[in-house]
Each structure stands twice: as C-alpha cells, then as structure tokens.
Motif scaffolding. Sequence first.
Motif, PDB file in Angstrom:
ATOM      1  N   LEU A   1     -33.036 -29.482 -47.067  1.00  0.00           N
ATOM      2  CA  LEU A   1     -32.962 -28.229 -47.798  1.00  0.00           C
ATOM      3  C   LEU A   1     -32.098 -27.241 -47.030  1.00  0.00           C
ATOM      4  CD1 LEU A   1     -36.709 -27.802 -48.850  1.00  0.00           C
ATOM      5  CD2 LEU A   1     -34.846 -28.858 -50.141  1.00  0.00           C
ATOM      6  N   VAL A   2     -31.409 -26.372 -47.754  1.00  0.00           N
ATOM      7  CA  VAL A   2     -30.532 -25.393 -47.118  1.00  0.00           C
ATOM      8  C   VAL A   2     -30.825 -24.009 -47.689  1.00  0.00           C
ATOM      9  CG1 VAL A   2     -28.704 -25.913 -48.784  1.00  0.00           C
ATOM     10  CG2 VAL A   2     -28.137 -24.749 -46.666  1.00  0.00           C
ATOM     11  N   VAL A   3     -30.895 -23.015 -46.813  1.00  0.00           N
ATOM     12  CA  VAL A   3     -31.119 -21.624 -47.234  1.00  0.00           C
ATOM     13  C   VAL A   3     -30.193 -20.718 -46.440  1.00  0.00           C
ATOM     14  CG1 VAL A   3     -33.541 -21.973 -47.885  1.00  0.00           C
ATOM     15  CG2 VAL A   3     -32.972 -21.299 -45.539  1.00  0.00           C
ATOM     16  N   LEU A   4     -29.922 -19.541 -46.977  1.00  0.00           N
ATOM     17  CA  LEU A   4     -29.121 -18.559 -46.262  1.00  0.00           C
ATOM     18  C   LEU A   4     -29.971 -17.854 -45.217  1.00  0.00           C
ATOM     19  CD1 LEU A   4     -27.053 -16.816 -49.110  1.00  0.00           C
ATOM     20  CD2 LEU A   4     -26.376 -18.721 -47.639  1.00  0.00           C
ATOM     21  N   THR A   5     -29.393 -17.648 -44.051  1.00  0.00           N
ATOM     22  CA  THR A   5     -30.045 -16.857 -43.022  1.00  0.00           C
ATOM     23  C   THR A   5     -29.822 -15.373 -43.338  1.00  0.00           C
ATOM     24  OG1 THR A   5     -28.069 -16.789 -41.659  1.00  0.00           O
ATOM     25  CG2 THR A   5     -29.584 -18.644 -41.319  1.00  0.00           C
ATOM     26  N   GLU A   6     -30.342 -14.497 -42.497  1.00  0.00           N
ATOM     27  CA  GLU A   6     -30.115 -13.063 -42.683  1.00  0.00           C
ATOM     28  C   GLU A   6     -28.620 -12.747 -42.615  1.00  0.00           C
ATOM     29  OE1 GLU A   6     -31.414  -8.771 -40.669  1.00  0.00           O
ATOM     30  OE2 GLU A   6     -32.498 -10.608 -40.159  1.00  0.00           O
ATOM     31  N   ASP A   7     -27.917 -13.372 -41.630  1.00  0.00           N
ATOM     32  CA  ASP A   7     -26.467 -13.167 -41.543  1.00  0.00           C
ATOM     33  C   ASP A   7     -25.761 -13.783 -42.759  1.00  0.00           C
ATOM     34  OD1 ASP A   7     -26.602 -11.789 -39.186  1.00  0.00           O
ATOM     35  OD2 ASP A   7     -26.113 -13.518 -37.910  1.00  0.00           O
ATOM     36  N   GLY A   8     -26.292 -14.894 -43.242  1.00  0.00           N
ATOM     37  CA  GLY A   8     -25.705 -15.521 -44.419  1.00  0.00           C
ATOM     38  C   GLY A   8     -25.844 -14.651 -45.665  1.00  0.00           C
ATOM     39  N   LEU A   9     -26.999 -13.981 -45.791  1.00  0.00           N
ATOM     40  CA  LEU A   9     -27.197 -13.068 -46.917  1.00  0.00           C
ATOM     41  C   LEU A   9     -26.216 -11.901 -46.854  1.00  0.00           C
ATOM     42  CD1 LEU A   9     -31.100 -13.007 -47.072  1.00  0.00           C
ATOM     43  CD2 LEU A   9     -29.565 -13.868 -48.852  1.00  0.00           C
ATOM     44  N   LYS A  10     -25.986 -11.401 -45.643  1.00  0.00           N
ATOM     45  CA  LYS A  10     -25.014 -10.318 -45.481  1.00  0.00           C
ATOM     46  C   LYS A  10     -23.611 -10.799 -45.864  1.00  0.00           C
ATOM     47  CE  LYS A  10     -27.528  -7.962 -41.751  1.00  0.00           C
ATOM     48  NZ  LYS A  10     -27.505  -7.602 -40.312  1.00  0.00           N
ATOM     49  N   GLN A  11     -23.269 -12.030 -45.446  1.00  0.00           N
ATOM     50  CA  GLN A  11     -21.963 -12.587 -45.780  1.00  0.00           C
ATOM     51  C   GLN A  11     -21.832 -12.792 -47.285  1.00  0.00           C
ATOM     52  OE1 GLN A  11     -19.519 -12.825 -43.815  1.00  0.00           O
ATOM     53  NE2 GLN A  11     -18.085 -14.385 -44.529  1.00  0.00           N
ATOM     54  N   TRP A  12     -22.928 -13.220 -47.926  1.00  0.00           N
ATOM     55  CA  TRP A  12     -22.917 -13.414 -49.374  1.00  0.00           C
ATOM     56  C   TRP A  12     -22.679 -12.077 -50.074  1.00  0.00           C
ATOM     57  CZ3 TRP A  12     -25.061 -11.929 -53.950  1.00  0.00           C
ATOM     58  CH2 TRP A  12     -24.926 -12.796 -55.044  1.00  0.00           C
ATOM     59  N   ASP A  13     -23.390 -11.042 -49.641  1.00  0.00           N
ATOM     60  CA  ASP A  13     -23.191  -9.709 -50.224  1.00  0.00           C
ATOM     61  C   ASP A  13     -21.755  -9.236 -50.030  1.00  0.00           C
ATOM     62  OD1 ASP A  13     -25.813  -9.527 -51.080  1.00  0.00           O
ATOM     63  OD2 ASP A  13     -26.507  -8.475 -49.294  1.00  0.00           O
ATOM     64  N   ASP A  14     -21.179  -9.528 -48.868  1.00  0.00           N
ATOM     65  CA  ASP A  14     -19.804  -9.112 -48.598  1.00  0.00           C
ATOM     66  C   ASP A  14     -18.825  -9.860 -49.509  1.00  0.00           C
ATOM     67  OD1 ASP A  14     -17.940  -7.569 -46.908  1.00  0.00           O
ATOM     68  OD2 ASP A  14     -17.265  -9.535 -46.235  1.00  0.00           O
ATOM     69  N   LEU A  15     -19.071 -11.166 -49.715  1.00  0.00           N
ATOM     70  CA  LEU A  15     -18.227 -11.935 -50.627  1.00  0.00           C
ATOM     71  C   LEU A  15     -18.310 -11.378 -52.047  1.00  0.00           C
ATOM     72  CD1 LEU A  15     -18.658 -15.731 -49.770  1.00  0.00           C
ATOM     73  CD2 LEU A  15     -16.507 -14.474 -49.921  1.00  0.00           C
ATOM     74  N   GLU A  16     -19.506 -11.032 -52.462  1.00  0.00           N
ATOM     75  CA  GLU A  16     -19.699 -10.475 -53.799  1.00  0.00           C
ATOM     76  C   GLU A  16     -18.927  -9.164 -53.952  1.00  0.00           C
ATOM     77  OE1 GLU A  16     -21.768 -10.378 -57.665  1.00  0.00           O
ATOM     78  OE2 GLU A  16     -20.976 -11.862 -56.287  1.00  0.00           O
ATOM     79  N   ARG A  17     -19.001  -8.316 -52.928  1.00  0.00           N
ATOM     80  CA  ARG A  17     -18.290  -7.035 -52.969  1.00  0.00           C
ATOM     81  C   ARG A  17     -16.780  -7.251 -53.006  1.00  0.00           C
ATOM     82  NH1 ARG A  17     -15.720  -4.332 -49.252  1.00  0.00           N
ATOM     83  NH2 ARG A  17     -16.515  -5.665 -47.577  1.00  0.00           N
ATOM     84  N   ARG A  18     -16.278  -8.164 -52.165  1.00  0.00           N
ATOM     85  CA  ARG A  18     -14.835  -8.419 -52.107  1.00  0.00           C
ATOM     86  C   ARG A  18     -14.338  -9.047 -53.414  1.00  0.00           C
ATOM     87  NH1 ARG A  18     -12.597  -8.730 -46.665  1.00  0.00           N
ATOM     88  NH2 ARG A  18     -14.182  -8.173 -45.124  1.00  0.00           N
ATOM     89  N   SER A  19     -15.141  -9.922 -54.008  1.00  0.00           N
ATOM     90  CA  SER A  19     -14.748 -10.535 -55.274  1.00  0.00           C
ATOM     91  C   SER A  19     -14.666  -9.491 -56.377  1.00  0.00           C
ATOM     92  CB  SER A  19     -15.755 -11.625 -55.669  1.00  0.00           C
ATOM     93  OG  SER A  19     -15.742 -12.697 -54.754  1.00  0.00           O
ATOM     94  N   GLU A  20     -15.612  -8.567 -56.374  1.00  0.00           N
ATOM     95  CA  GLU A  20     -15.597  -7.494 -57.367  1.00  0.00           C
ATOM     96  C   GLU A  20     -14.371  -6.608 -57.192  1.00  0.00           C
ATOM     97  OE1 GLU A  20     -17.332  -5.369 -60.643  1.00  0.00           O
ATOM     98  OE2 GLU A  20     -17.674  -7.352 -59.784  1.00  0.00           O
TER      99      GLU A  20
END
Length: 291
Positions: free
Chosen positions: A90-109
């Motif tokens: 199983l794979v999950v995002l870490t706290e840093d991974g969640l921050k990176q995901w949010d940053d990707l979402e912002r940059r994509s927008e």
Amino acid sequence: MTVDTSVMRKFNMSYVRRVGALEDSFLGSGLPYGTARILYEIGLGARTVQDLRTRLGGLDSGYVSRMLRTLESKGYVAMDRDPADGRRRLVVLTEDGLKQWDDLERRSEERAHLLLDPLTQRQRDRLNEALATADLLVRAAAITIEQVDPRDPMAQEAMGHYFAEIGDRFGFTVGDEGFGDDPSLRPPHGAFFVAASDGAPVASGAVREFDGTGEIKRMWVDPAWRGAGLGSRLLRHLEAEALRLGHRVVRLDTRDVLSEAIEMYERAGYERIDRYNDNPHATHFFRKQLG
C-alpha cells in the motif's frame, strides 16, 4: 497519415508542450511529468501499484515501482504491506507529499489560467465544450470490453447500477432475478461483458441462448458516458459474441420509457416483432438477422 490522425497528432504535440509535460521539472515541481502524475494519482485515492497502473492505462509495473521508489526517497510517499494481502504494498502520501500535492494542484491551476486568460468568455465556453467532448471520446476509444463471470465483483457493481436505474426509470423496484446465479449468462450458454474505466464499470451487457436463438440482455451504459458511442460499440460486441456462440438471429426486449435504447436498436438494424417472452416489464420486442 489521414486527416483525422493529423489533427489528433497536431493537437497532442501542441497541448503536451503548452501544459509543461516536456519539461524536466514539471511545472517547476522538481519532478518529471510521469513521477508527478504518480504523486497526483496517489493524492486522488490510488493505493496500490495495480491502482496506479489501472488509472494510467496499464503502465509497466516495474516502471511504476521505480517512480514510487523515487517518491519514497524524496519523502513524499510511504509504503507498507497490505495486511489483507502480504503480496501487495500500500502507498500513501506523507505530510511532505501532501504539501507537494497541494503545490502541484496550485501550479496546474495557474498554468490553466495562463492558457485561458487571453480568451473571451465565449471562446472559453467553446473550448470547455470541445475539451469535454474530446476527453469523453478519447477515453471511450481507450476502453476495452472484457468478459467476466456474472458473479465477479465488477459485474455485480455494474448490475447494481443497472437495476437501480431501471427501477428509477420504470417507477417501481425491479429485482435482480438471481442475476449472479443465472447459468445462461455463463459459458457455454452465454457470456457477460463489462467495460471499465479507472477500475469502475461504465457499461455492461450479456448474450445468452433463449428458445433456440441468441438474446441480448442487461445492457447498461453509465449516464456520464452516453453520447460517446459506447452503447453501440457494446451492442456490436454482443452481436459478435452471439455469432461466435452459433446464433444467426438475436432478439431483445425493452420498455417504452427507454426511448434512447429503442432508437439505438433501430439504428442498428433491429426490427420490431411480437412479444416472444413473458417478461412483465417489457413492452417492445426486437429481432435482428446477423451475418
């Protein structure tokens, strides 16, 4: 190269460049596009290598594993054995991974706004409509129709949607009539098929032997996928299976409220016939000569 493929290839090259997929660091994230997409899909709910492969069109498992190791080395994901199946991780995002995901979402927008800002509202509306149609048709073209046992969870999920919808359309509850245990929907007497996208059923249908001819049953297409030709494609697939089973004639029944289904059958060359079964819910009956 045909006119159709030329348009498709030109759009692919233009769009890939404009969204930043060719950059070594996708949207300035420090990750190439493929690895960033893996991270994004995990954030959307993918939990295993198989989930990721399904969502991304069957990528090689070794390739996915290498990208996961890259993300793990950066501290963006954590992996562990599945307690329900020790062979699976199983794979999950870490706290840093969640921050990176949010940053990707912002940059994509932000990148999307750069593409849309020069356009008028009318142009944006045209683009949104065109892209929604293109997305639906491309995803529909990529779908494969697979034979499954009626007792398979995917078949059961599809039929859950089927019975819920026809119950709503008919105005009364329709039972499943022992669907999963019906031997006529399994070889050698018949077959059940499911079309899936991102691991979820979006269309299904069956063919079986009935009173000496083939019969098409349980056709369903997810409402969100209607208009992409998936129903007609599934119908042709079921007709081909009926021929393979030795039937030169197929019949089917439906109900008057399912007007879009009736129109599809008539476009496909089905002719109306008298009632041939005792289905109390059916009002219209059709026949087609195959081959």
